[in-house]
Design a protein around this motif. Structure first.
Motif, PDB file in Angstrom:
ATOM      1  N   ILE A  49       0.841  -1.203   0.000  1.00 11.12           N
ATOM      2  CA  ILE A  49       0.000   0.000   0.000  1.00 11.12           C
ATOM      3  C   ILE A  49       0.873   1.249   0.000  1.00 11.12           C
ATOM      4  O   ILE A  49       1.855   1.335   0.746  1.00 11.12           O
ATOM      5  CB  ILE A  49      -0.942  -0.006   1.214  1.00 11.12           C
ATOM      6  CG1 ILE A  49      -1.923  -1.187   1.124  1.00 11.12           C
ATOM      7  CG2 ILE A  49      -1.709   1.312   1.326  1.00 11.12           C
ATOM      8  CD1 ILE A  49      -2.717  -1.424   2.393  1.00 11.12           C
ATOM      9  N   VAL A  50       0.529   2.201  -0.838  1.00 13.23           N
ATOM     10  CA  VAL A  50       1.236   3.481  -0.940  1.00 13.23           C
ATOM     11  C   VAL A  50       0.556   4.489  -0.009  1.00 13.23           C
ATOM     12  O   VAL A  50      -0.672   4.524   0.088  1.00 13.23           O
ATOM     13  CB  VAL A  50       1.225   3.993  -2.394  1.00 13.23           C
ATOM     14  CG1 VAL A  50       1.831   5.381  -2.497  1.00 13.23           C
ATOM     15  CG2 VAL A  50       1.952   3.011  -3.311  1.00 13.23           C
ATOM     16  N   ILE A  51       1.350   5.325   0.653  1.00 15.63           N
ATOM     17  CA  ILE A  51       0.815   6.319   1.572  1.00 15.63           C
ATOM     18  C   ILE A  51       0.941   7.714   0.968  1.00 15.63           C
ATOM     19  O   ILE A  51       1.991   8.096   0.454  1.00 15.63           O
ATOM     20  CB  ILE A  51       1.548   6.277   2.929  1.00 15.63           C
ATOM     21  CG1 ILE A  51       1.433   4.889   3.556  1.00 15.63           C
ATOM     22  CG2 ILE A  51       0.991   7.346   3.873  1.00 15.63           C
ATOM     23  CD1 ILE A  51       0.010   4.419   3.803  1.00 15.63           C
ATOM     24  N   THR A  73       8.223  14.771   6.532  1.00 21.55           N
ATOM     25  CA  THR A  73       7.601  13.464   6.274  1.00 21.55           C
ATOM     26  C   THR A  73       8.525  12.562   5.474  1.00 21.55           C
ATOM     27  O   THR A  73       8.681  11.380   5.786  1.00 21.55           O
ATOM     28  CB  THR A  73       6.263  13.648   5.526  1.00 21.55           C
ATOM     29  OG1 THR A  73       5.339  14.334   6.368  1.00 21.55           O
ATOM     30  CG2 THR A  73       5.674  12.308   5.124  1.00 21.55           C
ATOM     31  N   LEU A  74       9.195  13.116   4.451  1.00 23.22           N
ATOM     32  CA  LEU A  74      10.092  12.315   3.627  1.00 23.22           C
ATOM     33  C   LEU A  74      11.324  11.854   4.398  1.00 23.22           C
ATOM     34  O   LEU A  74      11.992  10.901   3.985  1.00 23.22           O
ATOM     35  CB  LEU A  74      10.520  13.093   2.383  1.00 23.22           C
ATOM     36  CG  LEU A  74       9.415  13.385   1.358  1.00 23.22           C
ATOM     37  CD1 LEU A  74       9.984  14.157   0.178  1.00 23.22           C
ATOM     38  CD2 LEU A  74       8.732  12.110   0.889  1.00 23.22           C
ATOM     39  N   LYS A 264      -6.005   6.191  16.352  1.00 24.47           N
ATOM     40  CA  LYS A 264      -5.822   6.395  14.914  1.00 24.47           C
ATOM     41  C   LYS A 264      -5.236   5.148  14.270  1.00 24.47           C
ATOM     42  O   LYS A 264      -5.744   4.647  13.252  1.00 24.47           O
ATOM     43  CB  LYS A 264      -4.903   7.599  14.658  1.00 24.47           C
ATOM     44  CG  LYS A 264      -5.457   8.962  15.027  1.00 24.47           C
ATOM     45  CD  LYS A 264      -4.432  10.038  14.712  1.00 24.47           C
ATOM     46  CE  LYS A 264      -4.951  11.447  14.966  1.00 24.47           C
ATOM     47  NZ  LYS A 264      -5.079  11.748  16.405  1.00 24.47           N
ATOM     48  N   ILE A 265      -4.158   4.635  14.855  1.00 23.17           N
ATOM     49  CA  ILE A 265      -3.464   3.476  14.285  1.00 23.17           C
ATOM     50  C   ILE A 265      -4.369   2.250  14.234  1.00 23.17           C
ATOM     51  O   ILE A 265      -4.356   1.484  13.252  1.00 23.17           O
ATOM     52  CB  ILE A 265      -2.176   3.190  15.075  1.00 23.17           C
ATOM     53  CG1 ILE A 265      -1.159   4.318  14.816  1.00 23.17           C
ATOM     54  CG2 ILE A 265      -1.580   1.846  14.691  1.00 23.17           C
ATOM     55  CD1 ILE A 265       0.058   4.269  15.723  1.00 23.17           C
ATOM     56  N   ALA A 266      -5.179   2.056  15.256  1.00 20.11           N
ATOM     57  CA  ALA A 266      -6.118   0.931  15.251  1.00 20.11           C
ATOM     58  C   ALA A 266      -7.071   1.044  14.064  1.00 20.11           C
ATOM     59  O   ALA A 266      -7.388   0.047  13.403  1.00 20.11           O
ATOM     60  CB  ALA A 266      -6.893   0.889  16.563  1.00 20.11           C
ATOM     61  N   GLY A 267      -7.527   2.263  13.788  1.00 21.05           N
ATOM     62  CA  GLY A 267      -8.397   2.490  12.636  1.00 21.05           C
ATOM     63  C   GLY A 267      -7.679   2.241  11.320  1.00 21.05           C
ATOM     64  O   GLY A 267      -8.242   1.642  10.387  1.00 21.05           O
ATOM     65  N   TYR A 268      -6.421   2.687  11.234  1.00 22.55           N
ATOM     66  CA  TYR A 268      -5.645   2.465  10.013  1.00 22.55           C
ATOM     67  C   TYR A 268      -5.516   0.964   9.720  1.00 22.55           C
ATOM     68  O   TYR A 268      -5.641   0.534   8.568  1.00 22.55           O
ATOM     69  CB  TYR A 268      -4.246   3.065  10.140  1.00 22.55           C
ATOM     70  CG  TYR A 268      -4.172   4.543  10.420  1.00 22.55           C
ATOM     71  CD1 TYR A 268      -5.216   5.410  10.092  1.00 22.55           C
ATOM     72  CD2 TYR A 268      -3.040   5.101  11.012  1.00 22.55           C
ATOM     73  CE1 TYR A 268      -5.129   6.767  10.353  1.00 22.55           C
ATOM     74  CE2 TYR A 268      -2.937   6.450  11.269  1.00 22.55           C
ATOM     75  CZ  TYR A 268      -3.987   7.284  10.943  1.00 22.55           C
ATOM     76  OH  TYR A 268      -3.889   8.626  11.205  1.00 22.55           O
ATOM     77  N   LYS A 269      -5.262   0.193  10.766  1.00 20.25           N
ATOM     78  CA  LYS A 269      -5.105  -1.255  10.586  1.00 20.25           C
ATOM     79  C   LYS A 269      -6.384  -1.887  10.033  1.00 20.25           C
ATOM     80  O   LYS A 269      -6.331  -2.812   9.208  1.00 20.25           O
ATOM     81  CB  LYS A 269      -4.718  -1.911  11.908  1.00 20.25           C
ATOM     82  CG  LYS A 269      -3.299  -1.589  12.365  1.00 20.25           C
ATOM     83  CD  LYS A 269      -2.986  -2.262  13.698  1.00 20.25           C
ATOM     84  CE  LYS A 269      -1.554  -2.001  14.133  1.00 20.25           C
ATOM     85  NZ  LYS A 269      -1.246  -2.612  15.448  1.00 20.25           N
ATOM     86  N   THR A 270      -7.532  -1.373  10.473  1.00 19.48           N
ATOM     87  CA  THR A 270      -8.814  -1.869   9.943  1.00 19.48           C
ATOM     88  C   THR A 270      -8.890  -1.642   8.441  1.00 19.48           C
ATOM     89  O   THR A 270      -9.274  -2.542   7.678  1.00 19.48           O
ATOM     90  CB  THR A 270      -9.985  -1.160  10.635  1.00 19.48           C
ATOM     91  OG1 THR A 270      -9.956  -1.454  12.032  1.00 19.48           O
ATOM     92  CG2 THR A 270     -11.320  -1.607  10.060  1.00 19.48           C
ATOM     93  N   LEU A 286       2.516   8.069  11.092  1.00 20.88           N
ATOM     94  CA  LEU A 286       1.925   7.051  11.950  1.00 20.88           C
ATOM     95  C   LEU A 286       1.841   5.684  11.264  1.00 20.88           C
ATOM     96  O   LEU A 286       1.568   4.676  11.922  1.00 20.88           O
ATOM     97  CB  LEU A 286       0.529   7.483  12.407  1.00 20.88           C
ATOM     98  CG  LEU A 286       0.473   8.649  13.400  1.00 20.88           C
ATOM     99  CD1 LEU A 286      -0.970   8.974  13.756  1.00 20.88           C
ATOM    100  CD2 LEU A 286       1.269   8.332  14.670  1.00 20.88           C
ATOM    101  N   PHE A 287       2.081   5.644   9.971  1.00 19.50           N
ATOM    102  CA  PHE A 287       2.060   4.372   9.238  1.00 19.50           C
ATOM    103  C   PHE A 287       3.416   3.675   9.261  1.00 19.50           C
ATOM    104  O   PHE A 287       3.548   2.570   8.744  1.00 19.50           O
ATOM    105  CB  PHE A 287       1.611   4.603   7.791  1.00 19.50           C
ATOM    106  CG  PHE A 287       0.125   4.783   7.654  1.00 19.50           C
ATOM    107  CD1 PHE A 287      -0.686   3.738   7.239  1.00 19.50           C
ATOM    108  CD2 PHE A 287      -0.475   5.995   7.973  1.00 19.50           C
ATOM    109  CE1 PHE A 287      -2.057   3.895   7.125  1.00 19.50           C
ATOM    110  CE2 PHE A 287      -1.853   6.168   7.867  1.00 19.50           C
ATOM    111  CZ  PHE A 287      -2.648   5.116   7.445  1.00 19.50           C
ATOM    112  N   GLN A 288       4.429   4.322   9.851  1.00 19.10           N
ATOM    113  CA  GLN A 288       5.727   3.673   9.984  1.00 19.10           C
ATOM    114  C   GLN A 288       5.593   2.383  10.804  1.00 19.10           C
ATOM    115  O   GLN A 288       4.971   2.379  11.871  1.00 19.10           O
ATOM    116  CB  GLN A 288       6.710   4.596  10.704  1.00 19.10           C
ATOM    117  CG  GLN A 288       7.092   5.839   9.954  1.00 19.10           C
ATOM    118  CD  GLN A 288       8.048   6.666  10.784  1.00 19.10           C
ATOM    119  OE1 GLN A 288       9.248   6.598  10.637  1.00 19.10           O
ATOM    120  NE2 GLN A 288       7.488   7.439  11.712  1.00 19.10           N
TER     121      GLN A 288
END
Length: 294
Positions: A49-51, A73-74, A264-270, A286-288
């Motif tokens: 997945i691309v962010i 961010t980069l 937030k991270i829990a939601g991202y994982k969903t 947070l996707f790291q």
């Protein structure tokens, strides 16, 4: 004695390929031409997945729509950035999501009521209201900064289509794409710029059919399909994938609004579990460490 290794390093550096930015910085997205841009968004079933950084992404001390925030961010991860062009009173294209500067700067009022020079008296503030040293950037500055580093997705606000097309034609960047909300907008830009890349709002098969009827090349499309992948729209996702198109969702209106990072991270994982191809977020950092494989 220390000078010898330094001189040797400088000598070796003369012979390193300048264009190989990915070797120098693994978080950069080197795009040399429109072919590279189209290829970056080509769907592959086994691709992670691309962010994407919504409004450029943000962290504490780093505001939205801010070059310094993009760079920060980069430093953590690869990302491309959705940004928001608006016009000043004197016709300069700057980055600002809202019609007014009240929420994101130390000033008040509409962007269109100020000249670019007047806007420079204000400082950007981060999402928590902390004043930073950073200023409102122009789109031209962002494009210059981004070359060889990342891709800019223009979610154009009040800039008329012809003015934006004229600007892009003059600047001639190879790493810029347009967010379009319908096939008519895409067709306008495509007629002006045959190699243009698009982030197309395409949330159902009816909209898919309109892009197809308008003759928008699928190799030049990434599809924004909504805030989440919906089982009832699987036929749409299948059609897009058959044409090599990546499906993007945005968690900006959903999980990004969680009260804590853990929430937030829990939601991202969903959402990762529903296998989108691209996730747009206010908080790329947070996707790291999350498993983005499908």
């Amino acid at each position: 004695m220390k000078a010898i290794p330094l001189i040797l390093a400088l000598f070796i550096g003369l012979f390193l390929p300048v264009g190989n930015l990915s070797a120098q910085n693994p978080h950069y997205i080197p795009v040399k031409d429109s072919r590279d841009l189209h290829a970056y968004f080509r769907y592959a079933p086994d691709r992670p997945i691309v962010i994407s950084g919504h409004r450029g992404g943000m962290l504490d001390g780093y505001p939205e729509n801010c070059i310094e925030s993009f760079e920060k961010t980069l430093s953590y991860m690869e990302s491309f950035f959705e940004i928001d062009p608006r016009l000043t009173k004197d016709g300069v294209i700057v980055l600002m999501h809202d019609e007014t500067i009240d929420r994101t700067t130390t000033g008040k009022g509409k962007v269109s009521d100020y000249t670019y020079a007047e806007l420079q008296q204000f400082n950007l503030v981060d999402r928590n209201g902390n004043v930073t040293a950073f200023k409102i950037p122009t789109l031209k500055e962002c494009i210059e900064w981004s070359k060889g580093k990342t891709i800019l997705n223009l979610d154009i606000k009040d800039v008329p289509l012809d003015i934006m097309a004229d600007f892009i034609e003059k600047e001639n960047p190879v790493n810029v794409m347009y967010t379009v909300h319908n096939a008519e907008q895409a067709r306008y830009y495509l007629d002006r710029e045959p190699e243009a890349m698009f982030s197309c709002w395409c949330k159902n098969m009816e909209e898919f059919g309109k892009y197809e009827k308008a003759g928008i090349p699928w190799k030049q499309v990434m599809a924004y399909v909504g805030p989440k992948m919906k089982p009832e729209e699987q036929a749409l996702y299948n059609a897009l994938h058959r044409n090599g198109v990546m499906c993007m969702i945005s968690v900006a209106p959903t999980h990004d609004r969680g009260k804590t990072e853990a929430e937030k991270i829990a939601g991202y994982k969903t959402e990762i579990g529903t296998h989108p191809d691209v996730i747009e977020t206010d908080y790329p950092y947070l996707f790291q460490g999350l498993d983005l494989t499908k």
